[in-house]
Write a protein that holds these residues in place. Structure first.
Motif, short mmCIF file in Angstrom:
data_model
loop_
_atom_site.label_atom_id
_atom_site.label_comp_id
_atom_site.label_asym_id
_atom_site.label_seq_id
_atom_site.Cartn_x
_atom_site.Cartn_y
_atom_site.Cartn_z
N ALA A 106 -13.19 7.93 -7.71
CA ALA A 106 -12.75 7.93 -9.02
C ALA A 106 -11.40 8.71 -8.75
O ALA A 106 -10.76 9.20 -9.53
N GLY A 107 -11.58 9.64 -7.43
CA GLY A 107 -10.29 10.70 -7.35
C GLY A 107 -10.82 12.03 -7.96
O GLY A 107 -9.80 13.06 -8.30
N ARG A 108 -12.10 12.47 -8.56
CA ARG A 108 -12.37 13.59 -9.08
C ARG A 108 -14.31 14.57 -8.94
O ARG A 108 -14.35 13.42 -7.75
N VAL A 109 -14.08 15.20 -9.18
CA VAL A 109 -15.25 15.43 -9.00
C VAL A 109 -16.21 14.71 -9.74
O VAL A 109 -16.33 15.20 -11.71
N THR A 110 -17.83 14.34 -9.93
CA THR A 110 -17.99 13.29 -10.56
C THR A 110 -19.07 14.01 -11.36
O THR A 110 -20.43 13.33 -11.70
N SER A 111 -20.18 14.33 -9.69
CA SER A 111 -21.27 15.19 -9.21
C SER A 111 -21.56 16.26 -9.04
O SER A 111 -20.55 17.07 -8.83
N TYR A 112 -22.74 17.10 -8.90
CA TYR A 112 -23.41 18.36 -8.33
C TYR A 112 -24.31 18.71 -7.69
O TYR A 112 -25.35 17.66 -7.49
#
Length: 399
Positions: A165-171
């Motif tokens: 996705a090329g991004r932060v999607t989780s923590y």
């Protein structure tokens, strides 16, 4: 709530003959114990910081055999009856039998002593390092109960970069605890302490509640799609009676989309697969997926992957950090990734600190990268404001 008392010099903490309802741990100041027999008042000693008084009466509910008077302004922490006995009840039955026998013997000896005899001190100053460590553990357990009551455990959130996705999607939610007199307490230390008692259940519930607060806060602020947040649970926590239902109820009550709450199970040597599998099925049916945490270290039991379905496998940080200076580490990462993909699981690689590591993981087909390159664990406020991911540039390294 944990009881802490502040007393000035000359005050009496408890008197001889009072009902015993707790022991007291001295955090500051000094306490003198004295016993009155007939007309004779005998000092039994002076106790200072780090020493425990009144524990015998707490164990069996017998009356106080001494008076505790404050000599110098003192701070005392109550060690309550129930948590103490919980440890005793959950321990070795031989140890419980010996403790009960000793208590009855001591009480019997005291009851047969002449009225005017000087009673032996039930409490003696601590000079044994092992005993001192035990008392420190008792204090830490009491403070952990207090932290849960007062909400002073902090939950931080470390971002995970979604490579496709090329991004932060989780923590990942990480618990942090700091004490004024010793600084940060290692999570390994206080989680182990919690697992030795029933505290592990409220700790898990506390973290779940904080995570759901963040997710609902993001949703209410218009964040779409919501990130997912992973919560670490030991297998013991997971199979605690009612835990799975509580997890599902919290998610449904908050009306969270499927997959926004994830659960990470820490590797352990022994798992009772049947109840763990049943709990995982129940949670998964309600949109809560699972990850096997820290794979590659600990016990690396392949039976976990064979007997239990995991949507994610997390590669321990030790391997990613050494991918380029150890061919063995690189080979292990490649093998774990291939194995995880073979059973239909996505891979999360921890300990990513350089662009080169990130691009190599991308080439291997790793789904998520986690580490200092992506971002350190941030407070909830930084996640809600978007600041938690502002420091990472997702652009790939030029070929």
């Amino acid at each position: 709530m944990t009881i802490r008392r502040e007393l000035f010099a000359g005050e009496v903490l408890y008197r001889q003959g009072d009902v015993s309802d707790c022991a007291w741990l001295i955090e500051r100041g000094s306490i003198e114990l004295s016993s009155l027999q007939g007309r004779r008042n005998t000092s039994l000693g002076t106790f200072g910081p780090g020493e425990l008084i009144g524990e015998l009466g707490m164990l069996d509910g017998g009356p106080r055999t001494a008076t505790a008077t404050v000599l110098a302004d003192a701070t005392l922490l109550a060690i309550e009856h129930d948590p103490f006995l919980e440890r005793l009840e959950s321990g070795d039955p031989i140890v419980r039998t010996l403790v009960d026998s000793l208590l009855h013997r001591i009480r019997g000896l005291l009851s047969r002593m002449p009225v005017d005899a000087v009673l032996p001190a039930e409490d003696v100053p601590v000079d044994d390092p092992e005993e001192r460590r035990g008392i420190d553990k008792i204090r830490l357990e009491a403070l952990l109960r207090d932290a849960l009551d007062t909400g002073t455990l902090e939950v931080r959130y470390q971002p995970l970069f979604d490579l496709p996705a090329g991004r932060v999607t989780s923590y990942e939610a990480l618990v942090r605890w700091s004490l004024p007199d010793r600084g940060v307490v290692s999570p390994a230390e206080f989680i182990k302490l919690a697992e030795e008692t029933s505290l592990i259940v409220p700790v898990g519930e506390y973290v779940l509640d904080r995570v759901i607060e963040v997710l609902t806060g993001l949703r209410d602020a218009g964040t779409h799609p919501l990130p997912s947040i992973a919560v670490n649970l030991s297998a013991r926590q997971l199979v605690e009676p009612g835990m799975a239902r509580q997890i599902v109820q919290r998610v449904e009550r908050a009306r969270l989309p499927a997959g926004t709450l994830k659960l990470e199970i820490t590797e352990s040597r022994m798992l009772d697969y049947a109840p763990v599998h049943a709990v995982m099925q129940h949670c998964r049916a309600h949109g809560v997926p699972f990850a096997l945490d820290d794979f590659g270290t600990g016990y690396s039991n392949l039976t976990h992957l064979h007997r239990l379905d995991f949507e994610f496998v997390k590669v321990d940080q030790a391997f990613a950090r050494h991918m380029f200076d150890s061919p063995r580490a690189m080979a292990i990462v490649e093998a774990i990734v291939a194995m995880a993909h073979g059973i239909g699981a996505d891979v999360v690689c921890e300990g990513v600190e350089t662009r080169e590591q990130l691009e190599r993981l991308r080439a291997l087909g790793v789904r998520y990268a986690q580490g200092y390159l992506i971002g350190q664990a941030a407070p909830a406020a930084a996640v809600l404001s978007g600041e938690a991911t502002n420091g990472f540039d997702p652009a790939p390294v030029a070929a």
